[in-house]
Design a protein around this motif. Structure first.
Motif, PDB file in Angstrom:
ATOM      1  N   HIS A 125       0.854  -1.187   0.000  1.00 53.50           N
ATOM      2  CA  HIS A 125       0.000   0.000   0.000  1.00 53.50           C
ATOM      3  C   HIS A 125       0.891   1.238   0.000  1.00 53.50           C
ATOM      4  O   HIS A 125       1.704   1.427   0.894  1.00 53.50           O
ATOM      5  CB  HIS A 125      -0.909   0.037   1.235  1.00 53.50           C
ATOM      6  CG  HIS A 125      -2.043  -0.911   1.149  1.00 53.50           C
ATOM      7  ND1 HIS A 125      -3.197  -0.609   0.467  1.00 53.50           N
ATOM      8  CD2 HIS A 125      -2.217  -2.145   1.647  1.00 53.50           C
ATOM      9  CE1 HIS A 125      -4.024  -1.629   0.554  1.00 53.50           C
ATOM     10  NE2 HIS A 125      -3.448  -2.576   1.269  1.00 53.50           N
ATOM     11  N   GLU A 167      -0.609   4.549  -1.101  1.00 50.05           N
ATOM     12  CA  GLU A 167      -1.580   5.550  -0.673  1.00 50.05           C
ATOM     13  C   GLU A 167      -2.900   4.840  -0.439  1.00 50.05           C
ATOM     14  O   GLU A 167      -2.981   3.621  -0.538  1.00 50.05           O
ATOM     15  CB  GLU A 167      -1.716   6.636  -1.743  1.00 50.05           C
ATOM     16  CG  GLU A 167      -0.452   7.437  -1.982  1.00 50.05           C
ATOM     17  CD  GLU A 167      -0.576   8.378  -3.159  1.00 50.05           C
ATOM     18  OE1 GLU A 167      -1.693   8.512  -3.716  1.00 50.05           O
ATOM     19  OE2 GLU A 167       0.442   8.965  -3.524  1.00 50.05           O
ATOM     20  N   GLU A 168      -3.938   5.607  -0.186  1.00 51.18           N
ATOM     21  CA  GLU A 168      -5.238   5.011   0.114  1.00 51.18           C
ATOM     22  C   GLU A 168      -5.733   4.105  -0.997  1.00 51.18           C
ATOM     23  O   GLU A 168      -6.186   2.999  -0.750  1.00 51.18           O
ATOM     24  CB  GLU A 168      -6.262   6.113   0.394  1.00 51.18           C
ATOM     25  CG  GLU A 168      -7.602   5.559   0.816  1.00 51.18           C
ATOM     26  CD  GLU A 168      -8.563   6.656   1.183  1.00 51.18           C
ATOM     27  OE1 GLU A 168      -9.777   6.412   1.075  1.00 51.18           O
ATOM     28  OE2 GLU A 168      -8.118   7.744   1.584  1.00 51.18           O
ATOM     29  N   THR A 210      -3.813   3.220  -3.805  1.00 49.36           N
ATOM     30  CA  THR A 210      -2.679   2.898  -4.670  1.00 49.36           C
ATOM     31  C   THR A 210      -1.885   1.736  -4.089  1.00 49.36           C
ATOM     32  O   THR A 210      -1.562   1.726  -2.900  1.00 49.36           O
ATOM     33  CB  THR A 210      -1.747   4.120  -4.810  1.00 49.36           C
ATOM     34  OG1 THR A 210      -2.515   5.239  -5.224  1.00 49.36           O
ATOM     35  CG2 THR A 210      -0.656   3.849  -5.829  1.00 49.36           C
TER      36      THR A 210
END
Length: 104
Positions: A75, A77-78, A80
């Motif tokens: 992970h 980003e939120e 991505t």
């Protein structure tokens, strides 16, 4: 090769594959180690040669599936994810063709 040596070989191969597949992921490394050790301890008193051979085959198959099918993702980003494929998973992309090629 004796059954005992085959079992130890599968055990070592599973752990080597685990180290390669889950590299840099401490949680997955620990979980895989615990599961491998648990399954081998659960069946350590098996005496039936037929059952031992089936379990050796299953362990080898699991090792192949781990090596050929599991990808690491992280992970970023939120919404991505970063895909981290291993070198042995990167194959040449050749499209499938139903029709044989015509010889010229």
């Amino acid at each position: 090769m004796g059954s005992r040596l085959k079992v130890l070989s599968v055990f070592k191969n599973l752990h080597r594959t685990r180290m390669a597949v889950f590299k840099d992921d401490d949680n997955a490394l620990c979980a895989a180690r615990l599961k491998i050790n648990q399954e081998f301890r659960k069946n350590k008193d098996e005496t039936s040669e037929e059952n031992i051979q089936k379990m050796i085959k299953m362990g080898s198959d699991v090792e192949i599936v781990l090596r050929q099918s599991v990808l690491q993702m992280e992970h970023i980003e939120e919404n991505t994810l970063l895909l981290r494929p291993r070198e042995d998973l990167l194959l040449e992309n050749v499209p499938y063709c139903d029709q044989p090629r015509k010889k010229s």
